[in-house]
Design a protein around this motif. Structure first.
Motif, PDB file in Angstrom:
ATOM      1  N   GLU A 168     103.172  34.631  70.875  1.00  0.00           N
ATOM      2  CA  GLU A 168     103.724  33.302  71.059  1.00  0.00           C
ATOM      3  C   GLU A 168     105.020  33.367  71.871  1.00  0.00           C
ATOM      4  O   GLU A 168     105.649  34.421  71.979  1.00  0.00           O
ATOM      5  N   SER A 280     101.407  34.038  76.738  1.00  0.00           N
ATOM      6  CA  SER A 280     101.426  33.384  75.430  1.00  0.00           C
ATOM      7  C   SER A 280     100.126  32.619  75.195  1.00  0.00           C
ATOM      8  O   SER A 280      99.943  32.019  74.146  1.00  0.00           O
ATOM      9  N   PRO A 309     104.431  36.845  65.385  1.00  0.00           N
ATOM     10  CA  PRO A 309     105.396  35.747  65.265  1.00  0.00           C
ATOM     11  C   PRO A 309     106.432  36.063  64.185  1.00  0.00           C
ATOM     12  O   PRO A 309     106.165  36.831  63.257  1.00  0.00           O
ATOM     13  N   LYS A 434     103.735  24.938  72.653  1.00  0.00           N
ATOM     14  CA  LYS A 434     102.543  25.110  71.812  1.00  0.00           C
ATOM     15  C   LYS A 434     101.656  23.878  71.880  1.00  0.00           C
ATOM     16  O   LYS A 434     100.431  23.974  71.974  1.00  0.00           O
TER      17      LYS A 434
END
Length: 457
Positions: A168, A280, A309, A434
Motif C-alpha cells: 500500500e 501499490s 501495512p 485507495k
C-alpha cells in the motif's frame, strides 16, 4: 578470471559451439556438458564459480539439476538459459536461487555481461547471511513480519534478479529498494529512483531512456535518462503500473537486450543496470485489465517482496512513532521524550490507511504544534479520532441508506457520483489513493472533484 573454469550445460551442439567460441574469445576457460548426467559429474569435479545452464535437457529437468548444484556448492552463480515460451520456468529458477536468466535468442554482449555480473558476485567480499534479520538502515521494527522481510532483502540483494515490490501507499517501498541496492554488489554504483506515476506520459520515454538535443520541442540539450544514469547500479521504477503501454514495450526490449536508444538518437548503447520496480496496485489485476503487458509482468515479477501495512505490524507502530518523536523533537527544539500509555493503545488500534507516511506526518504535526515530555491524546490531529470512530462503527448500518436502489432513485447522476465517491473514501479511512484504486480512476480525478465540491461547483 577465476581459478576454476565456467561450466556450460547445453544439449544443442551448434549452440554449445557458439557459446564456447564467444566465451573463449572473451578470455574465459569453459568446460561443456551436453546432458544433466555429464553436467553433474563435471560440476562435482570442477566446482565452477559460474554455471550456464539450459533448462531443457534430454535426460532431466534443468531446474532439478540446478538444485543439485546449489546443494553441493550454495555460492555457485547459475545463469539459466531458456526459450521465450518458457519464461515462467526461468522465473521459477530465479526464485529457487539462480543468479540471472537469458532468453533465446540473446546477443553476444548480453551473454558476456551476464557472465561478468556473475563473476563480480563471486569476487565480491562475502556478505551477511540471508538468516540475518536485523533491520537495514532506515527500517524500524522487530515484528515477525518485518524480520522475515529483512532476511528476504539480504537474500535477494546478492542476485541480479529483478525485484518487484508491492504494498500500500506509504509502506516504504522505496526504502526497501534502497536496502536491496545497498546490500548488493552494486552498492558502490548509483541508485536512481524514477516515479513513473509523477511524470507526464509524453515525457516518460525521455525520462527513462533520455533524448538528444533537438529531438522534440524543448529538447535544448542532450539528456542521458534514468537508465543511463543507473549504469553500473540500480534503476528503481516506482509506480511501474502507471507506465504507458508503448513504453512498456520499450522497457521489455531493454530488459531483453540491455540496450537503450534515447529519443532522437540514431544508435543504441549498452548499459549494465539492475531493475527494481514497485507498485501499490495489484499488478496481476492490471494484466487482466489489459493495462500492463503480460510478458513484461513475468519478466519483472521474478522476486516479489510485499511491504506489510502498518496495521499488521503490531508494536512496530509505537517504535516508529517514538523514533520519529525523538528526531522531530530534536529538529524543532522541543522536549518530547515518549508517548503516554493512552496514545500507545490508540496507535495500536488505528487502521493507518496512509501507513508509515501517515504516522510520520502525525508525529510531525504533534511536535510542531505542541510541547511537553509525553504526547497525550488531546495533542493528536482530530482526523485520527475520526478514523477510529469509522473503524469501530458498523459498516452495514452506516451504509444502509445508500446501497438500496430506493435510496438512489430520484437523485441526479452527479449526486449519486458524489455519494459513491465520498462513501468509498470513508470506507478506506479517508485515503483518496485507495478509493481511486477501488473506483478505477486516477487519484487526481478525485482530488479535482473534491475541490470542486468544496468550491460549490
Amino acid at each position: 578470471m577465476t581459478g576454476a573454469p565456467l561450466l556450460l550445460v547445453e544439449d544443442t551442439p551448434s549452440l554449445q559451439l557458439v557459446y564456447e567460441s564467444v566465451l573463449a574469445s572473451a578470455g574465459h576457460d569453459v568446460h561443456s556438458a551436453d546432458d544433466a548426467e555429464s553436467g553433474l559429474a563435471a560440476f562435482k569435479a570442477l566446482r565452477p564459480p559460474v554455471v550456464l545452464l539450459d533448462l531443457v535437457l534430454p535426460d532431466r529437468d534443468g531446474l532439478d539439476l540446478m538444485q543439485d548444484f546449489l546443494a553441493i556448492k550454495p555460492d555457485t552463480q547459475v545463469i539459466v538459459i531458456t526459450a521465450n515460451g518458457s519464461i515462467n520456468k526461468a522465473v521459477a529458477a530465479m526464485r529457487a536461487g539462480a543468479h540471472e536468466f537469458l532468453v533465446k535468442p540473446f546477443d553476444e554482449q548480453r551473454f558476456l555481461s551476464a557472465i561478468d555480473n556473475a563473476l563480480s558476485v563471486v569476487r565480491a567480499p562475502s556478505r551477511k547471511s540471508g538468516r540475518d534479520d536485523r533491520p537495514p538502515p532506515d527500517f524500524i521494527g522487530q515484528s515477525a513480519t518485518m524480520r522475515a522481510l529483512y532476511r528476504k532483502i539480504r537474500s535477494v540483494s546478492r542476485s541480479m534478479a529483478t525485484v518487484f515490490i508491492t504494498g500500500e501507499s506509504g509502506t516504504g517501498k522505496e526504502i526497501c529498494a534502497q536496502a536491496v541496492h545497498d546490500f548488493s554488489n552494486r552498492a558502490e554504483g548509483p541508485f536512481v529512483p524514477l516515479n513513473c506515476g509523477a511524470i507526464p506520459s509524453e515525457l516518460l520515454d525521455s525520462e527513462v531512456f533520455g533524448h538528444v538535443k533537438g529531438s522534440f520541442t524543448g529538447a535544448i540539450s542532450d539528456k542521458p535518462g534514468a537508465a543511463a544514469a543507473a549504469d553500473g547500479g540500480t534503476l528503481f521504477l516506482d509506480d511501474i503500473c502507471e507506465l504507458d503501454l508503448n513504453l512498456q514495450t520499450k522497457l521489455l526490449r531493454f530488459l531483453q537486450t540491455s540496450t537503450i536508444q534515447p529519443v532522437g538518437a540514431a544508435r543504441s548503447r549498452k548499459v549494465n543496470v539492475r531493475i527494481i520496480c514497485a507498485t501499490s496496485r495489484d499488478p496481476l489485476q492490471e494484466v487482466r485489465r489489459g493495462r500492463f503487458r503480460e510478458d513484461l509482468y513475468y519478466r519483472l515479477h521474478v522476486v516479489p517482496i510485499h511491504m506489510p501495512p502498518l496495521r499488521e505490524r503490531g508494536d512496530d507502530v509505537v517504535a516508529i512513532a517514538e523514533a520519529a518523536l525523538t528526531r522531530f523533537s530534536h529538529e524543532e527544539d522541543k522536549g518530547f521524550r515518549t508517548l503516554d500509555s493512552e496514545v500507545k493503545a490508540l496507535f495500536r488500534k488505528l487502521p493507518w490507511p496512509g501507513n508509515v507516511r501517515q504516522l510520520l506526518n502525525v508525529m510531525r504535526h504533534v511536535v510542531v504544534l505542541n510541547d511537553g515530555q509525553a504526547v497525550t491524546k488531546n495533542m493528536l490531529p482530530i482526523e485520527l479520532h475520526h478514523q477510529l470512530e469509522r473503524r469501530d462503527a458498523e459498516p452495514v448500518e452506516r451504509l444502509a441508506p445508500h446501497v438500496t436502489l430506493e435510496g438512489l432513485v430520484g437523485r441526479s447522476l452527479a449526486e449519486i457520483e458524489r455519494m459513491v465517491i465520498e462513501e468509498t473514501i470513508a470506507r478506506h479511512g479517508g485515503s483518496v489513493p485507495k478509493a481511486a484504486r477501488v473506483l478505477d480512476v486516477a487519484p487526481s480525478t478525485l482530488y479535482r472533484k473534491i475541490e470542486a465540491w468544496k468550491n460549490g461547483d
